[in-house]
Design a protein around this motif. Structure first.
Motif, mmCIF file in Angstrom:
data_model
loop_
_atom_site.group_PDB
_atom_site.id
_atom_site.type_symbol
_atom_site.label_atom_id
_atom_site.label_comp_id
_atom_site.label_asym_id
_atom_site.label_seq_id
_atom_site.Cartn_x
_atom_site.Cartn_y
_atom_site.Cartn_z
ATOM 1 N N ASP A 172 27.783 41.342 34.506
ATOM 2 C CA ASP A 172 27.296 40.339 33.549
ATOM 3 C C ASP A 172 28.383 39.370 33.122
ATOM 4 O O ASP A 172 28.275 38.712 32.093
ATOM 5 N N THR A 173 29.441 39.260 33.925
ATOM 6 C CA THR A 173 30.575 38.408 33.601
ATOM 7 C C THR A 173 30.692 37.246 34.581
ATOM 8 O O THR A 173 30.575 37.430 35.789
ATOM 9 N N THR A 174 30.915 36.050 34.043
ATOM 10 C CA THR A 174 31.369 34.929 34.865
ATOM 11 C C THR A 174 32.884 34.916 34.785
ATOM 12 O O THR A 174 33.458 34.920 33.692
ATOM 13 N N LEU A 175 33.516 34.918 35.923
ATOM 14 C CA LEU A 175 34.974 34.993 35.999
ATOM 15 C C LEU A 175 35.529 33.650 36.454
ATOM 16 O O LEU A 175 35.152 33.141 37.511
ATOM 17 N N ALA A 176 36.409 33.075 35.640
ATOM 18 C CA ALA A 176 37.095 31.834 36.000
ATOM 19 C C ALA A 176 38.550 32.179 36.283
ATOM 20 O O ALA A 176 39.268 32.624 35.376
ATOM 21 N N VAL A 177 38.960 32.007 37.534
ATOM 22 C CA VAL A 177 40.316 32.377 37.944
ATOM 23 C C VAL A 177 41.123 31.105 38.171
ATOM 24 O O VAL A 177 40.882 30.355 39.118
ATOM 25 N N TYR A 178 42.093 30.876 37.302
ATOM 26 C CA TYR A 178 42.964 29.714 37.410
ATOM 27 C C TYR A 178 44.097 30.025 38.387
ATOM 28 O O TYR A 178 44.562 31.152 38.480
ATOM 29 N N MET A 179 44.524 28.981 39.118
ATOM 30 C CA MET A 179 45.614 29.132 40.091
ATOM 31 C C MET A 179 45.298 30.268 41.068
ATOM 32 O O MET A 179 46.140 31.112 41.369
ATOM 33 N N GLY A 180 44.073 30.273 41.579
ATOM 34 C CA GLY A 180 43.594 31.419 42.338
ATOM 35 C C GLY A 180 43.620 31.294 43.840
ATOM 36 O O GLY A 180 43.235 32.240 44.529
ATOM 37 N N ARG A 181 44.059 30.157 44.390
ATOM 38 C CA ARG A 181 43.956 29.977 45.839
ATOM 39 C C ARG A 181 44.737 31.024 46.621
ATOM 40 O O ARG A 181 44.185 31.691 47.509
ATOM 41 N N ALA A 182 46.017 31.169 46.350
ATOM 42 C CA ALA A 182 46.852 32.070 47.141
ATOM 43 C C ALA A 182 46.406 33.522 47.012
ATOM 44 O O ALA A 182 46.512 34.306 47.964
ATOM 45 N N ALA A 183 45.903 33.878 45.858
ATOM 46 C CA ALA A 183 45.517 35.270 45.619
ATOM 47 C C ALA A 183 44.064 35.556 45.957
ATOM 48 O O ALA A 183 43.599 36.684 45.754
#
Length: 254
Positions: free
Chosen positions: A166-177
């Motif tokens: 039930d979570t929307t996850l916003a991952v900043y600076m996420g390309r490499a990982a």
């Protein structure tokens, strides 16, 4: 005596100058010196007066023009010299903007600090994708995390909590990982077919929005350049929106 003029930490938003707040635009126009992130583009810096000193202090993909201690010193020196100082940060200063270090350093000199918030990349990405970050009954929580870690360190995140359906996850600076993020979320219980939207250069003319599934996250991010700021949105709330036009669906789907 400490300076009477505060140092303003100003949110430049995701990049489109039309997404600046009116207050941010005024503070940029009034500043005598602006210390700006690398992601703050020319269209925003052009709002400063011709005589305003512009100092780049940005960090891009491990290439740092100034480290944080140096930035702190520069801010204090300019404020103590009596200048109207703006520290211009991409997005919102209080979301992964290292504002606390600057505030604490300035406070040791008695320098007042004020914050002007900005539109953060997650909000801008959802708007571009004609999507919501929350969804009644399916996405009751919105979590912001950063995938950036010190060199040689693992990403220290609570994967079980982040995998909650039930979570929307916003991952900043996420390309490499991205490959690690996809694998760890699925291993922690997130469904492999969970919707993802990858926002590259969000709000700028060269914006790219890529949709897919969580188990394809590594593939979807493989061709994105190191220099392109990238945000990952993960969750059912960002799945393809039936209200979007055919052109918009074509632009954001993969």
């Amino acid at each position: 005596m400490p300076p009477s003029e505060p140092v303003w930490l100003v949110g430049a938003g995701p990049g489109d100058p039309e997404l600046l707040t009116r207050k941010a635009e005024r503070l940029i126009a009034e500043a005598e010196i602006i210390f700006h992130d690398a992601l703050v583009g020319p269209a925003i810096l052009d709002l400063a007066r011709p005589q305003t000193e512009l100092v780049g202090v940005g960090k891009r993909s491990g290439r740092h023009s100034k480290d944080q201690d140096d930035i702190n010193v520069l801010l204090a020196e300019a404020a103590l010299a009596g200048k109207k100082v703006v520290r211009l940060k991409g997005g919102d200063p209080s979301i992964f903007g290292r504002s606390t270090e600057e505030i604490e350093h300035l406070a040791t000199f008695g320098i007042p600090v004020r914050i002007c918030p900005g539109i953060t990349a997650a909000s801008a990405a959802a708007a571009s994708g004609i999507a919501s970050l929350t969804l009644r009954g399916l996405a009751r929580r919105l979590t912001f995390v950063t995938a950036h870690a010190r060199k040689g360190e693992a990403i220290g995140l609570d994967w079980t909590a982040l995998a909650a359906p039930d979570t929307t996850l916003a991952v900043y600076m996420g390309r490499a990982a991205a490959p690690t993020i996809g694998q760890r979320l699925i291993a922690a219980g997130r469904a492999a077919d969970t919707s993802v939207m990858i926002a590259v250069n969000v709000s700028l003319p060269n914006e790219r929005l890529i949709r897919g599934r969580l188990d394809a996250l590594a593939f979807l991010t493989a061709t994105i350049s190191d220099d392109d700021p990238t945000l990952l949105l993960i969750g059912e709330a960002v799945s393809s929106n039936k209200a979007a036009t055919a052109e918009q669906r074509e632009r954001v789907s993969c």
